[in-house]
Write a protein that holds these residues in place. Sequence first.
Motif, PDB file in Angstrom:
ATOM      1  N   LEU A  17       0.832  -1.208   0.000  1.00  0.00           N
ATOM      2  CA  LEU A  17       0.000   0.000   0.000  1.00  0.00           C
ATOM      3  C   LEU A  17       0.869   1.263   0.000  1.00  0.00           C
ATOM      4  O   LEU A  17       0.563   2.239  -0.683  1.00  0.00           O
ATOM      5  CB  LEU A  17      -0.937   0.014   1.215  1.00  0.00           C
ATOM      6  CG  LEU A  17      -2.119  -0.960   1.175  1.00  0.00           C
ATOM      7  CD1 LEU A  17      -2.871  -0.946   2.503  1.00  0.00           C
ATOM      8  CD2 LEU A  17      -3.076  -0.645   0.029  1.00  0.00           C
ATOM      9  N   ALA A  18       1.959   1.228   0.767  1.00  0.00           N
ATOM     10  CA  ALA A  18       2.861   2.385   0.816  1.00  0.00           C
ATOM     11  C   ALA A  18       3.492   2.629  -0.552  1.00  0.00           C
ATOM     12  O   ALA A  18       3.600   3.773  -1.003  1.00  0.00           O
ATOM     13  CB  ALA A  18       3.951   2.166   1.872  1.00  0.00           C
ATOM     14  N   VAL A  19       3.889   1.562  -1.228  1.00  0.00           N
ATOM     15  CA  VAL A  19       4.492   1.698  -2.557  1.00  0.00           C
ATOM     16  C   VAL A  19       3.471   2.270  -3.556  1.00  0.00           C
ATOM     17  O   VAL A  19       3.792   3.147  -4.358  1.00  0.00           O
ATOM     18  CB  VAL A  19       5.055   0.338  -3.050  1.00  0.00           C
ATOM     19  CG1 VAL A  19       5.366   0.377  -4.538  1.00  0.00           C
ATOM     20  CG2 VAL A  19       6.308  -0.024  -2.262  1.00  0.00           C
ATOM     21  N   VAL A  20       2.237   1.790  -3.475  1.00  0.00           N
ATOM     22  CA  VAL A  20       1.181   2.300  -4.358  1.00  0.00           C
ATOM     23  C   VAL A  20       0.953   3.796  -4.100  1.00  0.00           C
ATOM     24  O   VAL A  20       0.910   4.605  -5.024  1.00  0.00           O
ATOM     25  CB  VAL A  20      -0.146   1.521  -4.168  1.00  0.00           C
ATOM     26  CG1 VAL A  20      -1.305   2.226  -4.879  1.00  0.00           C
ATOM     27  CG2 VAL A  20       0.000   0.095  -4.692  1.00  0.00           C
ATOM     28  N   LYS A  21       0.838   4.163  -2.825  1.00  0.00           N
ATOM     29  CA  LYS A  21       0.598   5.576  -2.477  1.00  0.00           C
ATOM     30  C   LYS A  21       1.744   6.460  -2.944  1.00  0.00           C
ATOM     31  O   LYS A  21       1.539   7.556  -3.445  1.00  0.00           O
ATOM     32  CB  LYS A  21       0.415   5.733  -0.968  1.00  0.00           C
ATOM     33  CG  LYS A  21      -0.929   5.254  -0.468  1.00  0.00           C
ATOM     34  CD  LYS A  21      -1.193   5.752   0.953  1.00  0.00           C
ATOM     35  CE  LYS A  21      -2.399   5.063   1.548  1.00  0.00           C
ATOM     36  NZ  LYS A  21      -2.046   3.865   2.325  1.00  0.00           N
ATOM     37  N   CYS A  22       2.979   5.976  -2.771  1.00  0.00           N
ATOM     38  CA  CYS A  22       4.144   6.769  -3.185  1.00  0.00           C
ATOM     39  C   CYS A  22       4.248   6.867  -4.698  1.00  0.00           C
ATOM     40  O   CYS A  22       4.710   7.877  -5.226  1.00  0.00           O
ATOM     41  CB  CYS A  22       5.434   6.194  -2.576  1.00  0.00           C
ATOM     42  SG  CYS A  22       5.565   6.511  -0.804  1.00  0.00           S
ATOM     43  N   ALA A  23       3.825   5.820  -5.398  1.00  0.00           N
ATOM     44  CA  ALA A  23       3.842   5.879  -6.873  1.00  0.00           C
ATOM     45  C   ALA A  23       2.837   6.933  -7.342  1.00  0.00           C
ATOM     46  O   ALA A  23       3.074   7.655  -8.301  1.00  0.00           O
ATOM     47  CB  ALA A  23       3.504   4.513  -7.465  1.00  0.00           C
ATOM     48  N   LYS A  24       1.719   7.017  -6.650  1.00  0.00           N
ATOM     49  CA  LYS A  24       0.701   8.006  -7.021  1.00  0.00           C
ATOM     50  C   LYS A  24       1.139   9.412  -6.628  1.00  0.00           C
ATOM     51  O   LYS A  24       1.012  10.346  -7.397  1.00  0.00           O
ATOM     52  CB  LYS A  24      -0.633   7.671  -6.340  1.00  0.00           C
ATOM     53  CG  LYS A  24      -1.326   6.445  -6.938  1.00  0.00           C
ATOM     54  CD  LYS A  24      -2.668   6.177  -6.269  1.00  0.00           C
ATOM     55  CE  LYS A  24      -3.421   5.056  -6.991  1.00  0.00           C
ATOM     56  NZ  LYS A  24      -4.737   4.787  -6.386  1.00  0.00           N
ATOM     57  N   SER A  25       1.634   9.562  -5.387  1.00  0.00           N
ATOM     58  CA  SER A  25       2.078  10.881  -4.913  1.00  0.00           C
ATOM     59  C   SER A  25       2.810  10.742  -3.582  1.00  0.00           C
ATOM     60  O   SER A  25       2.200  10.434  -2.564  1.00  0.00           O
ATOM     61  CB  SER A  25       0.865  11.808  -4.729  1.00  0.00           C
ATOM     62  OG  SER A  25       1.214  12.910  -3.910  1.00  0.00           O
ATOM     63  N   VAL A  26       4.119  10.992  -3.608  1.00  0.00           N
ATOM     64  CA  VAL A  26       4.904  10.932  -2.365  1.00  0.00           C
ATOM     65  C   VAL A  26       4.403  11.986  -1.363  1.00  0.00           C
ATOM     66  O   VAL A  26       4.178  11.672  -0.194  1.00  0.00           O
ATOM     67  CB  VAL A  26       6.424  11.055  -2.658  1.00  0.00           C
ATOM     68  CG1 VAL A  26       7.204  11.223  -1.369  1.00  0.00           C
ATOM     69  CG2 VAL A  26       6.913   9.816  -3.406  1.00  0.00           C
ATOM     70  N   PRO A  27       4.177  13.242  -1.807  1.00  0.00           N
ATOM     71  CA  PRO A  27       3.645  14.222  -0.852  1.00  0.00           C
ATOM     72  C   PRO A  27       2.287  13.806  -0.270  1.00  0.00           C
ATOM     73  O   PRO A  27       2.018  14.027   0.910  1.00  0.00           O
ATOM     74  CB  PRO A  27       3.524  15.507  -1.675  1.00  0.00           C
ATOM     75  CG  PRO A  27       4.525  15.347  -2.768  1.00  0.00           C
ATOM     76  CD  PRO A  27       4.522  13.885  -3.101  1.00  0.00           C
ATOM     77  N   GLY A  28       1.465  13.178  -1.087  1.00  0.00           N
ATOM     78  CA  GLY A  28       0.164  12.689  -0.604  1.00  0.00           C
ATOM     79  C   GLY A  28       0.343  11.615   0.457  1.00  0.00           C
ATOM     80  O   GLY A  28      -0.375  11.582   1.462  1.00  0.00           O
ATOM     81  N   TYR A  29       1.305  10.739   0.232  1.00  0.00           N
ATOM     82  CA  TYR A  29       1.616   9.673   1.199  1.00  0.00           C
ATOM     83  C   TYR A  29       2.025  10.273   2.540  1.00  0.00           C
ATOM     84  O   TYR A  29       1.553   9.852   3.594  1.00  0.00           O
ATOM     85  CB  TYR A  29       2.741   8.793   0.625  1.00  0.00           C
ATOM     86  CG  TYR A  29       3.347   7.823   1.623  1.00  0.00           C
ATOM     87  CD1 TYR A  29       2.643   6.689   2.026  1.00  0.00           C
ATOM     88  CD2 TYR A  29       4.616   8.036   2.152  1.00  0.00           C
ATOM     89  CE1 TYR A  29       3.195   5.796   2.944  1.00  0.00           C
ATOM     90  CE2 TYR A  29       5.169   7.148   3.063  1.00  0.00           C
ATOM     91  CZ  TYR A  29       4.462   6.032   3.459  1.00  0.00           C
ATOM     92  OH  TYR A  29       4.999   5.153   4.365  1.00  0.00           O
ATOM     93  N   PHE A  30       2.896  11.286   2.489  1.00  0.00           N
ATOM     94  CA  PHE A  30       3.360  11.888   3.744  1.00  0.00           C
ATOM     95  C   PHE A  30       2.285  12.742   4.411  1.00  0.00           C
ATOM     96  O   PHE A  30       2.219  12.819   5.637  1.00  0.00           O
ATOM     97  CB  PHE A  30       4.641  12.697   3.520  1.00  0.00           C
ATOM     98  CG  PHE A  30       5.853  11.822   3.431  1.00  0.00           C
ATOM     99  CD1 PHE A  30       6.257  11.059   4.520  1.00  0.00           C
ATOM    100  CD2 PHE A  30       6.591  11.738   2.259  1.00  0.00           C
ATOM    101  CE1 PHE A  30       7.365  10.233   4.446  1.00  0.00           C
ATOM    102  CE2 PHE A  30       7.708  10.916   2.181  1.00  0.00           C
ATOM    103  CZ  PHE A  30       8.093  10.164   3.284  1.00  0.00           C
ATOM    104  N   ALA A  31       1.431  13.383   3.612  1.00  0.00           N
ATOM    105  CA  ALA A  31       0.328  14.170   4.189  1.00  0.00           C
ATOM    106  C   ALA A  31      -0.556  13.248   5.028  1.00  0.00           C
ATOM    107  O   ALA A  31      -0.931  13.577   6.160  1.00  0.00           O
ATOM    108  CB  ALA A  31      -0.487  14.839   3.083  1.00  0.00           C
ATOM    109  N   LYS A  32      -0.847  12.069   4.486  1.00  0.00           N
ATOM    110  CA  LYS A  32      -1.691  11.109   5.215  1.00  0.00           C
ATOM    111  C   LYS A  32      -0.989  10.619   6.486  1.00  0.00           C
ATOM    112  O   LYS A  32      -1.600  10.518   7.553  1.00  0.00           O
ATOM    113  CB  LYS A  32      -2.037   9.934   4.299  1.00  0.00           C
ATOM    114  CG  LYS A  32      -3.016   8.938   4.904  1.00  0.00           C
ATOM    115  CD  LYS A  32      -3.485   7.926   3.857  1.00  0.00           C
ATOM    116  CE  LYS A  32      -4.573   7.002   4.391  1.00  0.00           C
ATOM    117  NZ  LYS A  32      -4.087   6.039   5.380  1.00  0.00           N
TER     118      LYS A  32
END
Length: 315
Positions: A233-248
């Motif tokens: 899930l982390a890899v998917v989120k980071c592929a979509k948007s690293v800033p989005g991953y960290f915001a969450k």
Amino acid sequence: MASRGSVKPFVNFNAKQDADLLRKAMKGIGTDEDAILMLLTARSSEQRQEIKAAYKKAHGKDLVKDLKSELGGKLEDLIVALMSPPRVYDADQLHKAIKGAGTDDKVLIEILASRTPEQIKEIVKAYKKEHGKLEKDIMGDTNGHYQRMLIILLQGEREEGVDESRVEKDAKELFAAGEGKFGTDEDKFINILGNRSAEHLSKVFEAYKKIAGCDIEESIQGECTGNLEEVLLAVVKCAKSVPGYFAKSLRESMRRAGTDDETLIRIMVSRSEEDMLDIRAKYKKMYGESLYRTIQEDTEGDYGKALLYLCGGDD
């Protein structure tokens, strides 16, 4: 590429002057925490290394040791974190995650899923210098498909660009490996998610949604469990948007009963010179309030103030 960090190199930088100011803030009775945190949050990581050297040269003392003896609690943790070069900091965080009582998988996953291939290679070098072989330590502390995914990420060999001819094929293979069969072919997920570029994966996820009728995240949640599910899930989120991953992740570190200060410090320190401006924009978009406000409400004292300086402004 212009830096999307909130912390930029200080323009009229003078390492000797900064070193003297810090010495003055720590000398005598009481410590001027304000002076320390205002200065160090307004310097780039490279500049902090120069201050460290100038401090030793002028005062014959180790700046980090002095900071540790003068500060305490969460403020100390934050300021000491700022004094490490980024990849050394990552390496130390990984070491702590592996060598502590039990494994802190959250840290392993966050760092290995979000760093660029070049950064991962630098982390491996920094780790080797300080602690030995990172791959060996991860192997000794994890197992199964989860271990294999971490080891793939650790190679720092993600492909580059988009291979249009493979997008549809990858999406179909992911579908066949999960939703499309009884049981799950974890190896397929690991291979595709671990090796393709972020740009390529974004296209694969779009194609996947058309085939499966749901997001890839939903499929992973249905097909995998535990740490394997978390890393994928982390890899998917980071592929979509690293800033989005960290915001969450920042949201989760604060908007719960009790603040997860370790995560908060780790993200604010490690993203302050990378993409904090983008994280702030994503945060506002996702949660309807500014990151600055959330930090303000969730932290206090000099520690809170230092975090707000790293955040760099209200949106």
